[in-house]
Scaffold this active site. Structure first.
Site, PDB file in Angstrom:
ATOM      1  N   HIS A 145       0.791  -1.413   0.378  1.00  0.00           N
ATOM      2  CA  HIS A 145       0.002   0.024  -0.456  1.00  0.00           C
ATOM      3  C   HIS A 145       0.916   1.791   0.229  1.00  0.00           C
ATOM      4  O   HIS A 145       1.785   1.305   0.981  1.00  0.00           O
ATOM      5  CB  HIS A 145      -0.989   0.179   1.050  1.00  0.00           C
ATOM      6  CG  HIS A 145      -2.479   0.910   1.610  1.00  0.00           C
ATOM      7  ND1 HIS A 145      -3.692   1.188   1.165  1.00  0.00           N
ATOM      8  CD2 HIS A 145      -2.251   2.335   0.811  1.00  0.00           C
ATOM      9  CE1 HIS A 145      -4.103   1.647   1.280  1.00  0.00           C
ATOM     10  NE2 HIS A 145      -3.235   2.663   0.679  1.00  0.00           N
ATOM     11  N   LEU A 146       0.837   2.013  -1.390  1.00  0.00           N
ATOM     12  CA  LEU A 146       1.463   3.255  -1.337  1.00  0.00           C
ATOM     13  C   LEU A 146       1.805   4.216  -0.040  1.00  0.00           C
ATOM     14  O   LEU A 146       0.724   4.368   0.598  1.00  0.00           O
ATOM     15  CB  LEU A 146       1.722   3.944  -2.589  1.00  0.00           C
ATOM     16  CG  LEU A 146       2.212   5.038  -2.975  1.00  0.00           C
ATOM     17  CD1 LEU A 146       2.810   5.138  -3.550  1.00  0.00           C
ATOM     18  CD2 LEU A 146       0.989   6.021  -4.269  1.00  0.00           C
ATOM     19  N   HIS A 147       2.440   4.512   0.329  1.00  0.00           N
ATOM     20  CA  HIS A 147       2.870   5.993   1.068  1.00  0.00           C
ATOM     21  C   HIS A 147       4.030   6.549   1.500  1.00  0.00           C
ATOM     22  O   HIS A 147       5.105   5.924   0.911  1.00  0.00           O
ATOM     23  CB  HIS A 147       2.658   5.660   2.675  1.00  0.00           C
ATOM     24  CG  HIS A 147       3.672   4.161   2.797  1.00  0.00           C
ATOM     25  ND1 HIS A 147       3.300   2.636   2.591  1.00  0.00           N
ATOM     26  CD2 HIS A 147       4.881   3.940   3.744  1.00  0.00           C
ATOM     27  CE1 HIS A 147       4.409   2.234   2.813  1.00  0.00           C
ATOM     28  NE2 HIS A 147       5.537   2.733   3.820  1.00  0.00           N
ATOM     29  N   GLN A 148       3.826   7.749   1.770  1.00  0.00           N
ATOM     30  CA  GLN A 148       4.579   8.775   1.495  1.00  0.00           C
ATOM     31  C   GLN A 148       5.378   9.215   2.519  1.00  0.00           C
ATOM     32  O   GLN A 148       4.740   9.562   3.462  1.00  0.00           O
ATOM     33  CB  GLN A 148       4.867   9.457   0.247  1.00  0.00           C
ATOM     34  CG  GLN A 148       5.008  11.505   0.937  1.00  0.00           C
ATOM     35  CD  GLN A 148       5.868  11.997  -0.458  1.00  0.00           C
ATOM     36  OE1 GLN A 148       6.984  11.302  -1.362  1.00  0.00           O
ATOM     37  NE2 GLN A 148       5.656  13.183  -0.952  1.00  0.00           N
TER      38      GLN A 148
END
Ligand SMILES: [Zn+2]
Length: 188
Positions: A145-148
């Site tokens: 799950h993409l996260h910055q």
């Protein structure tokens, strides 16, 4: 050595005991008020095992969400590198940046800008590390799950503990920091 209320100084918690994906560090919670953290770690794991899909269904205080946008949201990292370490995630379960829609990319960018301003105002940090680890091989703890990451930095924030003991000192409790950032977040 014990605090006045009997809690022990220097409790070290193994990251593997927390609900989300562990990393290589143990953490020394320097305020010695770890009840909040223990309460969080005892939650049931999400049924789909994705902490960033599970978080928006919880109360902000429970999930450590600081701000909810339209396509993306901001929460405190449960495994912070520093006080105020924020993550910006799309609500959608996508793994990599190139899978995000233009709307998600735009909102991840604008939320990152606001997060920088809020952290600068509330924490008086001197700089930031901002970035995304894409894939487990690149260091992503929750690769699916993409996260910055938005990590505030101060001139004197490095210390010897990570080098000698694999332990990071995190001087403020997550619940306290979440409340401060949520209150400082500008209303549209
Ligand atoms: Zn997810």
């Amino acid at each position: 050595m014990r605090d006045y209320d009997g809690t022990e100084f220097g409790d070290v918690e193994d990251a593997a005991a927390f609900a989300a994906a562990p990393d290589a560090f143990q953490r020394l919670w320097t305020p010695y008020r770890i009840a909040y953290i223990k309460a969080n770690s005892e939650q049931e794991p999400a049924s789909d095992d994705c902490p960033f899909c599970a978080a928006p269904a919880m109360e902000d205080e429970q999930s450590l969400i600081v701000h909810r946008g339209v396509h993306a949201y901001v929460l405190l990292n449960l495994f912070p590198y520093n006080s105020g370490h924020l993550l910006v995630c799309p609500y959608r379960h996508v793994a990599t940046y190139d899978e995000a829609t233009p709307e998600e990319v735009a909102e991840i960018g604008s939320l990152t800008q606001v997060a920088m301003r809020v952290l600068t105002e509330t924490a008086q940090c001197h700089g930031f590390n901002i970035g995304m680890n894409q894939g487990r091989i690149a260091g992503a703890g929750v690769a699916e799950h993409l996260h910055q990451h938005i990590v505030p930095r101060w001139a004197l924030d490095s210390n010897f503990v990570p080098i000698i003991a694999g332990t990071k000192a995190v001087p403020r409790l997550l619940g306290e920091v979440r409340e401060e950032l949520a209150n400082a977040w500008p209303t549209p």
